[in-house]
Design a protein around this motif. Structure first.
Motif, PDB file in Angstrom:
ATOM      1  N   ALA A 624      97.825  29.117  30.860  1.00 25.98           N
ATOM      2  CA  ALA A 624      98.250  29.293  32.248  1.00 25.98           C
ATOM      3  C   ALA A 624      97.678  28.147  33.070  1.00 25.98           C
ATOM      4  CB  ALA A 624      97.780  30.636  32.799  1.00 25.98           C
ATOM      5  N   SER A 625      98.515  27.541  33.904  1.00 24.46           N
ATOM      6  CA  SER A 625      98.040  26.417  34.720  1.00 24.46           C
ATOM      7  C   SER A 625      98.729  26.433  36.081  1.00 24.46           C
ATOM      8  CB  SER A 625      98.288  25.085  34.010  1.00 24.46           C
ATOM      9  OG  SER A 625      99.666  24.903  33.752  1.00 24.46           O
ATOM     10  N   LYS A 626      98.013  25.906  37.073  1.00 29.32           N
ATOM     11  CA  LYS A 626      98.529  25.823  38.441  1.00 29.32           C
ATOM     12  C   LYS A 626      98.326  24.408  38.956  1.00 29.32           C
ATOM     13  CE  LYS A 626     100.021  27.384  42.465  1.00 29.32           C
ATOM     14  NZ  LYS A 626     100.280  26.049  43.052  1.00 29.32           N
ATOM     15  N   GLY A 627      99.446  23.764  39.342  1.00 30.39           N
ATOM     16  CA  GLY A 627      99.371  22.433  39.905  1.00 30.39           C
ATOM     17  C   GLY A 627      99.338  22.485  41.424  1.00 30.39           C
ATOM     18  N   PHE A 628      98.545  21.596  42.021  1.00 24.82           N
ATOM     19  CA  PHE A 628      98.375  21.572  43.472  1.00 24.82           C
ATOM     20  C   PHE A 628      98.828  20.224  44.018  1.00 24.82           C
ATOM     21  CE2 PHE A 628      95.275  24.559  41.820  1.00 24.82           C
ATOM     22  CZ  PHE A 628      95.416  25.658  42.674  1.00 24.82           C
ATOM     23  N   SER A 629      99.613  20.265  45.074  1.00 27.61           N
ATOM     24  CA  SER A 629      99.985  19.034  45.773  1.00 27.61           C
ATOM     25  C   SER A 629      98.983  18.776  46.892  1.00 27.61           C
ATOM     26  CB  SER A 629     101.403  19.157  46.336  1.00 27.61           C
ATOM     27  OG  SER A 629     101.480  20.245  47.258  1.00 27.61           O
ATOM     28  N   ASN A 630      98.817  17.491  47.236  1.00 27.36           N
ATOM     29  CA  ASN A 630      97.923  17.078  48.314  1.00 27.36           C
ATOM     30  C   ASN A 630      96.457  17.391  48.028  1.00 27.36           C
ATOM     31  OD1 ASN A 630     100.171  16.192  49.852  1.00 27.36           O
ATOM     32  ND2 ASN A 630     100.511  18.309  50.569  1.00 27.36           N
ATOM     33  N   ILE A 631      96.091  17.592  46.776  1.00 27.71           N
ATOM     34  CA  ILE A 631      94.689  17.732  46.377  1.00 27.71           C
ATOM     35  C   ILE A 631      94.393  16.651  45.349  1.00 27.71           C
ATOM     36  CG2 ILE A 631      92.983  19.191  45.216  1.00 27.71           C
ATOM     37  CD1 ILE A 631      94.306  21.609  46.378  1.00 27.71           C
ATOM     38  N   LEU A 632      93.486  15.760  45.698  1.00 25.16           N
ATOM     39  CA  LEU A 632      93.135  14.639  44.827  1.00 25.16           C
ATOM     40  C   LEU A 632      94.392  13.897  44.373  1.00 25.16           C
ATOM     41  CD1 LEU A 632      90.284  16.208  42.646  1.00 25.16           C
ATOM     42  CD2 LEU A 632      90.060  14.701  44.626  1.00 25.16           C
ATOM     43  N   ASN A 633      95.263  13.617  45.350  1.00 26.71           N
ATOM     44  CA  ASN A 633      96.493  12.849  45.131  1.00 26.71           C
ATOM     45  C   ASN A 633      97.506  13.571  44.257  1.00 26.71           C
ATOM     46  OD1 ASN A 633      95.533  10.635  46.663  1.00 26.71           O
ATOM     47  ND2 ASN A 633      94.412   9.853  44.862  1.00 26.71           N
ATOM     48  N   GLY A 634      97.367  14.884  44.076  1.00 24.42           N
ATOM     49  CA  GLY A 634      98.358  15.621  43.315  1.00 24.42           C
ATOM     50  C   GLY A 634      99.698  15.640  44.029  1.00 24.42           C
ATOM     51  N   GLU A 635     100.793  15.457  43.277  1.00 22.56           N
ATOM     52  CA  GLU A 635     102.130  15.360  43.863  1.00 22.56           C
ATOM     53  C   GLU A 635     103.005  16.563  43.542  1.00 22.56           C
ATOM     54  OE1 GLU A 635     103.065  10.647  43.844  1.00 22.56           O
ATOM     55  OE2 GLU A 635     103.046  11.626  41.882  1.00 22.56           O
ATOM     56  N   LEU A 636     102.559  17.462  42.671  1.00 22.58           N
ATOM     57  CA  LEU A 636     103.409  18.561  42.226  1.00 22.58           C
ATOM     58  C   LEU A 636     102.706  19.896  42.421  1.00 22.58           C
ATOM     59  CD1 LEU A 636     104.717  16.999  38.897  1.00 22.58           C
ATOM     60  CD2 LEU A 636     106.054  17.378  40.967  1.00 22.58           C
ATOM     61  N   SER A 637     103.440  20.856  42.945  1.00 24.69           N
ATOM     62  CA  SER A 637     102.949  22.223  43.073  1.00 24.69           C
ATOM     63  C   SER A 637     103.766  23.091  42.119  1.00 24.69           C
ATOM     64  CB  SER A 637     103.092  22.712  44.517  1.00 24.69           C
ATOM     65  OG  SER A 637     102.667  24.062  44.615  1.00 24.69           O
ATOM     66  N   PHE A 638     103.104  23.692  41.162  1.00 18.63           N
ATOM     67  CA  PHE A 638     103.831  24.486  40.165  1.00 18.63           C
ATOM     68  C   PHE A 638     102.901  25.520  39.555  1.00 18.63           C
ATOM     69  CE2 PHE A 638     101.970  20.896  37.920  1.00 18.63           C
ATOM     70  CZ  PHE A 638     101.391  21.483  36.815  1.00 18.63           C
ATOM     71  N   PHE A 639     103.507  26.478  38.878  1.00 17.44           N
ATOM     72  CA  PHE A 639     102.774  27.441  38.051  1.00 17.44           C
ATOM     73  C   PHE A 639     103.436  27.472  36.688  1.00 17.44           C
ATOM     74  CE2 PHE A 639     102.034  31.692  36.278  1.00 17.44           C
ATOM     75  CZ  PHE A 639     100.639  31.679  36.242  1.00 17.44           C
TER      76      PHE A 639
END
Length: 816
Positions: A624-639
């Motif tokens: 299980a993983s969760k991607g974050f945008s606008n955190i440490l240059n993250g560009e994708l928000s997903f689960f």
């Protein structure tokens, strides 16, 4: 008058004492061998024709019988030998050596009639199996065991040397050396003292209190020689080197045997039934041997068993049971003999002979010191022990032959080839290149894939063997085809070594396959890795917290900041506040959880690593993983969620079934590298099967953001051809899968994959494994077979039947 009374009183006391002294039991000791000098186990011994006073020889052929009167004669009975009787020259102070003569051909009447008297005895033993198996009684126990194993070369019976090898024998240095030291020394001697605690239904904890191995100072291989539990003949099957053998007293397998009742022997207040057994047919892997069943609860008192069919590696099992504390039958002695035929030479084999003596049996142990959440643990608590310690635990003093072995091998320890070989094998098992440089590891030395071609590298680590709680490491690799360097380094802090609690930082500058799933502690198929044809450049900084639960389930919590750049023509369409852009470079900040949960799994600490043993229970994997945008240059928000289940179970002589379920789901607006590839295994340039894949589906034919696959396989084995020299394994395959991709228009480029299999992908196969067998180095069997696979259903390709069918080579490597 008083003096006369006192004298009479003293005389009466003297008569009483002398009578007691003359009536004391006197022991008669002896050992029983055959005419070849081999020990004879479980022979029936009695004195003065009085069978009510009887004993059985043990796994060393030794016996001790007591008598109060004069010894007139000694009689010995064994079903494989002619009756023996000694009528003179017997003294309780002597040690008798009896030499038995084998019976050349025993005529036996076999029966598989369930209504026969013999089968009635077997039926009683089967019906009462749960009351005679210590691990099925519902209680706990504890014991200490002394184990001793010897390794020797043995000459094949009557040489059995083909004519083409006769000239080699006379000049073979190993053969000459074997005969020079034969009878004086062993090749190797291993001793250990173990303590085991068992808690119903299947929880074990085993400690190695001491280990002594000739020629080895570093005893990292301890559990390989020590954590061996009794094989239960009350179970339906037991496994030996990947082969399942049906037992003669299993409640579902005893009907596949036929029996011969040799005779009944009075023993103490009971009767011992001596019964031979062998398979009634060859559709199951069976055993032959002898059961000694005691009328007391119809329990096994002794058993000797060996496989019916000879293999490169043969074995014989002997077990002795006693009725402990007038409560239950318990194993007290075991002898396992393994024969490696034609190894190391065509005319010379190796025999591994291990004997276990169980003592200090406690049927009501103190479980406060038992970590009941662990299923099976083998830990080394002490190895360097004094000779006084060994003298206490040894059943008898070391023989001169064993002492000479210790002396010779220890003297030549550093020059000893067997010692060096074992040390190198231990190092290799622990992923080390050499036992002298523990920081050099095997990983990344050589790999193959279609992107890099041949990949050469080197990996190393330091700290675990020195600092115990801290480790640093790194690697470098170079691809011949892509002409690119890859590298990485890591640092780990061990917070709790008992539960592998580790905090780790990893940096990687490498390549990674798009659409792949990396489950915790699950290795990908070997050929699937070779056939990988697409890669992303992968730059990662990752922090993980790894640990295992007391039940040995693995967990990993992690945070990963990484970028992925496809090394093929692909772009993903981003929507940034109403503005769409195409990009082939993605920055991701991700929190992840990976879990491996194995039901009733048994593990052991082997060579310094936790090794997991095969079981008949499913193993579950979850990511299980969760991607974050606008955190440490993250560009994708997903689960993203993915799961996998492996379940392998046996259906008796019908065969073995393997079932694998897998599925996943994630946000639809995500680039191809972090989506799910179809589970394809079809590559035009290859004809090798990729297990648990669709053989007719292209490797990169489908992609999805949600999918579910089922892979079913049943192996009937070779028993359908039991009476034929040609014995391939018949295997049937069935695969089914569904996968869907949303927002297909977000993917573009020449290599963009937008095809899904939402209507279902179906595939059926039939295989003949072990079609062609061959020997590898004279020690293992290799085999090739083939399978025919056909795709059908909505996603099949148009055209003829050949457009939806493939033939794949199958392969196996076995020790038997």
């Amino acid at each position: 008058m008083v003096r006369r009374i006192c004298n009479l009183f003293l005389i009466s006391i003297l008569f009483f004492v002398s009578d007691k002294i003359s009536g004391q039991s006197k022991p008669v000791n002896g050992v029983i061998k055959d005419s070849d000098g081999e020990i004879v186990q479980f022979a029936y011994v009695f004195l003065n024709q009085d069978s009510t006073n009887s004993v059985f020889s043990d796994i060393d052929g030794r016996f001790t019988i007591y008598t109060r009167g004069d010894i007139q004669n000694l009689s010995i009975i064994h079903p494989e030998y002619q009756p023996f009787q000694l009528n003179s020259g017997i003294s309780s102070s002597d040690s008798i050596e009896a030499i038995l003569t084998p019976i050349e051909s025993a005529k036996r009447v076999w029966t598989d009639n369930i209504n026969s008297p013999t089968f009635k005895i077997i039926n009683q033993a089967v019906l009462l199996e749960n009351t005679n198996d210590p691990e099925q009684l519902g209680g706990s126990f504890e014991y200490t065991s002394y184990n001793i194993a010897t390794v020797d070369l043995f000459q094949l019976r009557n040489h059995n040397i083909p004519d083409k090898y006769e000239n080699r024998v006379e000049n073979d240095t190993l053969f000459i050396k074997h005969h020079r030291i034969h009878g004086h020394e062993h090749m190797d001697v291993i001793e250990s003292v173990n303590q085991r605690i068992f808690k119903y239904p299947n929880k074990n904890h085993e400690r190695i209190l001491a280990l002594k191995h000739s020629g080895l100072e570093n005893i990292g291989a301890a559990p390989l020689y020590s954590n061996e539990h009794p094989i239960s003949f009350y179970n339906n099957y037991f496994d030996f080197l990947g082969i399942r053998f049906a037992t003669p007293l299993g409640n579902r397998t005893y009907k596949h045997y036929e029996f011969h009742h040799e005779y009944s022997l009075p023993h103490k207040s009971d009767t011992v039934y001596v019964i031979h057994f062998r398979p009634s047919h060859l559709r199951v892997s069976g055993l032959e041997g002898t059961l000694y069943i005691n009328s007391n609860n119809y329990a096994i008192q002794h058993v000797v068993a060996r496989p019916v069919e000879h293999q490169l590696i043969d074995f014989q099992i002997s077990q002795k049971f006693e009725f402990i504390q007038n409560k239950e039958w318990f194993p007290v002695q075991m002898n396992y003999v393994y024969l490696l035929r034609k190894s190391p030479k065509k005319y010379l084999g190796t025999v591994y002979d291990k004997k276990t003596y169980i003592k200090k049996i406690d049927l009501d142990p103190d479980l406060s010191k038992f970590d009941g959440t662990e299923l099976c643990v083998c830990e080394v608590y002490g190895t360097e022990q004094s000779e006084e310690f060994w003298d206490i635990h040894r059943i008898e003093p070391l023989s001169q032959k064993r002492r000479k072995t210790y002396l010779r091998v220890d003297t030549l320890r550093h020059q000893s080839k067997p010692g060096i070989v074992i040390q190198r094998l231990v190092a290799f098992y622990r992923n080390k290149l050499t036992y002298k440089l523990p920081f050099m590891e095997v990983n990344n030395v050589f790999q193959l894939n279609r992107v890099e071609g041949a990949r050469f590298g080197l990996q190393g680590s330091a700290g675990r063997d020195l600092l115990q709680f801290f480790e640093v490491g790194g690697y470098g690799a170079y691809g011949i085809r892509d002409k690119e360097w890859k590298w990485g380094f890591e640092a780990g802090l061990f917070l709790n070594k008992r539960h592998d609690f580790e905090l780790k930082y990893q940096h990687s500058n490498d390549i990674f396959e798009p659409g792949s799933i990396d489950f915790l502690a699950k290795k990908p198929d070997f050929f699937r890795r070779i056939f990988t044809g697409r890669m992303d450049r992968y730059l990662s900084d990752k922090v993980t917290l790894n640990f295992r639960t007391p039940g040995y389930h693995l967990m990993e919590l992690g945070f990963n900041k990484y970028s992925r750049k496809p090394l093929y023509d692909y772009q993903f369409q981003f929507d940034n506040e109403g503005t769409t852009t195409l990009s082939s470079d993605y920055n991701i900040s991700e929190v992840s959880l990976r879990v491996r949960y194995a039901v009733n799994e048994k593990v052991t600490n082997t060579l310094g690593k936790v090794a997991r043993l095969d079981s008949n229970y499913p193993v579950f994997y979850l990511n299980a993983s969760k991607g974050f945008s606008n955190i440490l240059n993250g560009e994708l928000s997903f689960f993203k969620l993915a799961g996998h289940m492996d379940y392998k179970f046996h259906l008796g002589h019908i065969g073995t079934t393997s079932l694998k379920l897998e599925g996943g789901r994630m946000s639809s607006k995500a680039p191809y590298p972090i989506l799910f590839n179809g589970r394809g295994g079809n590559l035009a340039t290859s004809s090798i099967i990729i297990r648990n894949h669709f053989q007719t589906m292209g490797i990169y034919e489908f992609v999805s953001n949600k999918y579910f696959n089922v892979f079913f396989q049943h192996d009937f084995g070779s028993r359908l051809f039991a009476h034929s020299k040609f014995k391939p394994d018949i295997v049937i395959y069935q695969g089914m899968g569904w996968g869907d991709l949303d927002n297909k228009d977000l993917h573009s480029g020449a290599d963009a994959v937008t095809k899904s299999y939402s209507r279902g992908f179906f595939e059926t196969g039939l295989g003949l494994n072990n079609f062609l067998k061959f020997k590898l180095f004279g020690k293992v069997y290799g085999s090739l077979g083939f399978g025919y696979f056909h795709a059908y259903g909505p996603e099949r390709r148009g055209g003829s039947i050949f457009d939806n069918s493939v033939i794949r080579l199958t392969y196996q490597i076995k020790l038997l």
